[in-house]
Design a protein around this motif. Sequence first.
Motif, PDB file in Angstrom:
ATOM      1  N   UNK A 304       0.831  -1.196   0.000  1.00 13.58           N
ATOM      2  CA  UNK A 304       0.000   0.000   0.000  1.00 13.58           C
ATOM      3  C   UNK A 304       0.865   1.244   0.000  1.00 13.58           C
ATOM      4  N   UNK A 305       0.262   2.334  -0.417  1.00 18.14           N
ATOM      5  CA  UNK A 305       0.900   3.650  -0.379  1.00 18.14           C
ATOM      6  C   UNK A 305      -0.044   4.556   0.410  1.00 18.14           C
ATOM      7  N   UNK A 306      -0.267   4.203   1.686  1.00 19.01           N
ATOM      8  CA  UNK A 306      -1.340   4.832   2.454  1.00 19.01           C
ATOM      9  C   UNK A 306      -1.135   6.330   2.658  1.00 19.01           C
ATOM     10  N   UNK A 307       0.093   6.760   2.797  1.00 19.30           N
ATOM     11  CA  UNK A 307       0.331   8.197   2.962  1.00 19.30           C
ATOM     12  C   UNK A 307      -0.061   8.947   1.692  1.00 19.30           C
ATOM     13  N   UNK A 308       0.318   8.407   0.537  1.00 14.36           N
ATOM     14  CA  UNK A 308      -0.041   9.043  -0.742  1.00 14.36           C
ATOM     15  C   UNK A 308      -1.553   9.006  -0.959  1.00 14.36           C
ATOM     16  N   UNK A 309      -2.176   7.902  -0.604  1.00 17.79           N
ATOM     17  CA  UNK A 309      -3.637   7.779  -0.729  1.00 17.79           C
ATOM     18  C   UNK A 309      -4.319   8.793   0.187  1.00 17.79           C
ATOM     19  N   UNK A 310      -3.820   8.913   1.390  1.00 20.83           N
ATOM     20  CA  UNK A 310      -4.421   9.818   2.369  1.00 20.83           C
ATOM     21  C   UNK A 310      -4.356  11.274   1.921  1.00 20.83           C
ATOM     22  N   UNK A 311      -3.253  11.679   1.330  1.00 21.82           N
ATOM     23  CA  UNK A 311      -3.061  13.082   0.936  1.00 21.82           C
ATOM     24  C   UNK A 311      -3.602  13.394  -0.459  1.00 21.82           C
ATOM     25  N   UNK A 312      -3.706  12.353  -1.302  1.00 20.50           N
ATOM     26  CA  UNK A 312      -3.994  12.582  -2.714  1.00 20.50           C
ATOM     27  C   UNK A 312      -5.291  13.298  -3.043  1.00 20.50           C
ATOM     28  N   UNK A 313      -6.437  12.856  -2.519  1.00 23.16           N
ATOM     29  CA  UNK A 313      -7.696  13.508  -2.894  1.00 23.16           C
ATOM     30  C   UNK A 313      -7.734  14.994  -2.534  1.00 23.16           C
ATOM     31  N   UNK A 314      -7.231  15.360  -1.354  1.00 19.74           N
ATOM     32  CA  UNK A 314      -7.239  16.772  -0.980  1.00 19.74           C
ATOM     33  C   UNK A 314      -6.340  17.588  -1.909  1.00 19.74           C
ATOM     34  N   UNK A 325     -14.351  15.694  -9.414  1.00 25.48           N
ATOM     35  CA  UNK A 325     -15.753  15.551  -8.995  1.00 25.48           C
ATOM     36  C   UNK A 325     -15.983  14.293  -8.165  1.00 25.48           C
ATOM     37  N   UNK A 326     -14.898  13.600  -7.799  1.00 22.79           N
ATOM     38  CA  UNK A 326     -15.112  12.405  -6.998  1.00 22.79           C
ATOM     39  C   UNK A 326     -13.831  11.638  -6.747  1.00 22.79           C
ATOM     40  N   UNK A 327     -13.990  10.578  -5.965  1.00 17.60           N
ATOM     41  CA  UNK A 327     -12.888   9.657  -5.686  1.00 17.60           C
ATOM     42  C   UNK A 327     -13.296   8.264  -6.151  1.00 17.60           C
ATOM     43  N   UNK A 328     -12.309   7.406  -6.318  1.00 18.61           N
ATOM     44  CA  UNK A 328     -12.622   6.062  -6.799  1.00 18.61           C
ATOM     45  C   UNK A 328     -11.619   5.029  -6.356  1.00 18.61           C
ATOM     46  N   UNK A 329     -12.077   3.780  -6.354  1.00 20.53           N
ATOM     47  CA  UNK A 329     -11.213   2.615  -6.134  1.00 20.53           C
ATOM     48  C   UNK A 329     -11.245   1.798  -7.413  1.00 20.53           C
ATOM     49  N   UNK A 330     -10.070   1.616  -8.037  1.00 16.26           N
ATOM     50  CA  UNK A 330     -10.030   0.964  -9.345  1.00 16.26           C
ATOM     51  C   UNK A 330      -9.001  -0.161  -9.396  1.00 16.26           C
ATOM     52  N   UNK A 331      -9.054  -1.117  -8.455  1.00 14.13           N
ATOM     53  CA  UNK A 331      -8.074  -2.212  -8.468  1.00 14.13           C
ATOM     54  C   UNK A 331      -8.321  -3.170  -9.622  1.00 14.13           C
ATOM     55  N   UNK A 347     -12.021   7.999   3.008  1.00 12.00           N
ATOM     56  CA  UNK A 347     -11.606   9.269   2.410  1.00 12.00           C
ATOM     57  C   UNK A 347     -12.649   9.826   1.442  1.00 12.00           C
ATOM     58  N   UNK A 348     -13.461   8.951   0.868  1.00 15.67           N
ATOM     59  CA  UNK A 348     -14.491   9.435  -0.054  1.00 15.67           C
ATOM     60  C   UNK A 348     -15.570  10.224   0.677  1.00 15.67           C
ATOM     61  N   UNK A 349     -15.578  10.115   2.029  1.00 17.08           N
ATOM     62  CA  UNK A 349     -16.547  10.854   2.844  1.00 17.08           C
ATOM     63  C   UNK A 349     -15.900  11.965   3.670  1.00 17.08           C
ATOM     64  N   UNK A 350     -14.579  12.091   3.542  1.00 19.28           N
ATOM     65  CA  UNK A 350     -13.872  13.118   4.303  1.00 19.28           C
ATOM     66  C   UNK A 350     -13.558  14.326   3.425  1.00 19.28           C
ATOM     67  N   UNK A 351     -13.479  15.483   4.046  1.00 17.97           N
ATOM     68  CA  UNK A 351     -13.101  16.692   3.324  1.00 17.97           C
ATOM     69  C   UNK A 351     -11.599  16.932   3.396  1.00 17.97           C
ATOM     70  N   UNK A 352     -10.929  16.227   4.315  1.00 18.28           N
ATOM     71  CA  UNK A 352      -9.490  16.409   4.497  1.00 18.28           C
ATOM     72  C   UNK A 352      -8.868  15.053   4.835  1.00 18.28           C
ATOM     73  N   UNK A 353      -7.546  14.962   4.813  1.00 16.34           N
ATOM     74  CA  UNK A 353      -6.911  13.675   5.109  1.00 16.34           C
ATOM     75  C   UNK A 353      -7.126  13.250   6.555  1.00 16.34           C
ATOM     76  N   UNK A 354      -6.910  11.955   6.817  1.00 16.03           N
ATOM     77  CA  UNK A 354      -6.880  11.451   8.187  1.00 16.03           C
ATOM     78  C   UNK A 354      -5.676  12.099   8.877  1.00 16.03           C
TER      79      UNK A 354
END
Length: 630
Positions: A304-314, A325-331, A347-354
Amino acid sequence: PAVPGELTEATPNRYRYYQNVCTQSYSFVWWDWARWEREIDWMALNGINLALAWSGQEAIWQRVYLALGLTQAEIDEFFTGPAFLAWGRMGNLHTWDGPLPRAWHIKQLYLQHRILDRMRSFGMIPVLPAFSGHVPRAINRVFPRVNVTQMGSWGHFNCSYSCSFLLAPEDPIFPILGSLFLRELTKEFGTDHIYGADTFNEMQPPSSEPSYLAAATAAVYEAMIAVDTDAVWLLQGWLFQHQPQFWGPAQVRAVLGAVPRGRLLVLDLFAESQPVYTRTASFQGQPFIWCMLHNFGGNHGLFGALEAVNRGPEAARLFPNSTMVGTGMAPEGINQNEVVYSLMAELSWRKDPVPDLAAWVTSFATQRYGVSHPDAGAAWRLLLRSVYNCSGEACRGHNHSPLVRRPSLQMNTTVWYNRSDVFEAWRLLLSAAATLAASPTFRYDLLDVTRQAVQELVGLYYEEARSAYLSKELHSLLRAGGILAYELLPALDEVLASDSHFLLGSWLEQARAVAVSEAEADFYEQSSRYQLTLWGPEGNILDYANKQLAGLVASYYTPRWRLFLEVLAASVAQGIPFPQHQFDKNVFQLEQAFVLSKQRYPSQPRGDTVDLAKKIFLKYYPRWVAGSWE
């Protein structure tokens, strides 16, 4: 616990997307309705509202092609087999592992109706397929003057199975074929007005001229709106990421500008590692979905790249003039690394990172096991800073461990993390077993970390064997190789056999259960075996979809390793170089024998996961600590 009152949570993401075209083949291919229903319920629980619904499309295409005058034999020759349909749908392959049985079409139509009903009942938007421009070879017979271009080969397949035929965008057949298909499809299934199509997925277009690329793109869109004036095109942005040397600014602009703004919805498919929005001015103003791809081929392996995932959407949302306009999971494949998908779903329900990922994974472990345990929490924090903390563009969730690759002297054993963290997490989970062993999720995670530790050990024993070969020390080579192939791999197969999620027998039974006859069951099983191993008639994409399953380790990976080590030892004994080319030819016979085998494997687990994990740990953990492999 009871919920104290009504809770309302707003999301900043209009769309919460799920799936990859490849997931349909790597994970969903043999599913029945009961399994689909579970998945759609999981989607609903995680707030997903946009997902592919691509089952049954070959049955619709068959109707269209028959109506146009193609014969059944010509259609059968075109479609791939079930385990490879994803790549037939994107134009990468045709014919390979086909034809599709008639019963397949009937069952897939039934499934698609139920999938759509369930998705719509939850307010989800199912994405239906549209015509991308790829046509059967036989179109030339029916329309002798049709203008088609034969594309280049794909994935080391020759033109018997690749080099697809692409209809010229200006050919009058293009809008006819595209609208015929969409009209028949929507008549059968209804529509929610979003359609997926990929014309140039991992294939270089016939021309880099912007005018051609714009015309090819516009032709696909115009065939959609001829049937559905409200059509929106969902495009996988993988093409821009996969061939950046071809897709320069002018070429990208030509595609993105050929569809009215707002009518193209782009999936930035691999945004956690190689985002495209940053180098395309937010897709030239077209709306896009920030997607986490994470997994390739449905491989097992902690990643996993959890730090990158956590920061990416914001970061994407704050990008200048962002059109996100959204986030996605595309494995490409599912059923692995659940912690990664739990974070992305949140994260799809958060406005900011964990704010604190270490606290988040500790809480994740507590929720997962139903009780807080200090050692379990500590284990997860170690995994977070190691296997789940890959960073940089080189991060890919594709398992290249020597365990699951065809052996050679050139295998790469480097990893991006400190192996000590994995071994210590293994120790901590085992110390928590007395308290947590009743939890099925704990037992699964213990097995998965044990599997990862054995994967690390295979790499280390391989290094020992290779060093012994290079220094011509036969005794050391036989010792290290003997442990790897005759002790470690059998122990791995045994512990995997203790959990229903890691059984080759279950995997193959799922394929056989789709069939309506014994011959069909054999065909589906062979298709499944091909995908797991050779991926083509000649090992064309060898081990891309590797899995670590009980039965697969014993019958496929172990014989390869034993042959490799025998030939390596013979080379030292005889004082000759290792004959890699001859070995590759000989080991291919073993690989092919596995694919063609009819051997049955258990589909029920055997043995106790905790006991078996402890047995491996007590044997190998002290060697790791001592740095001695004897």
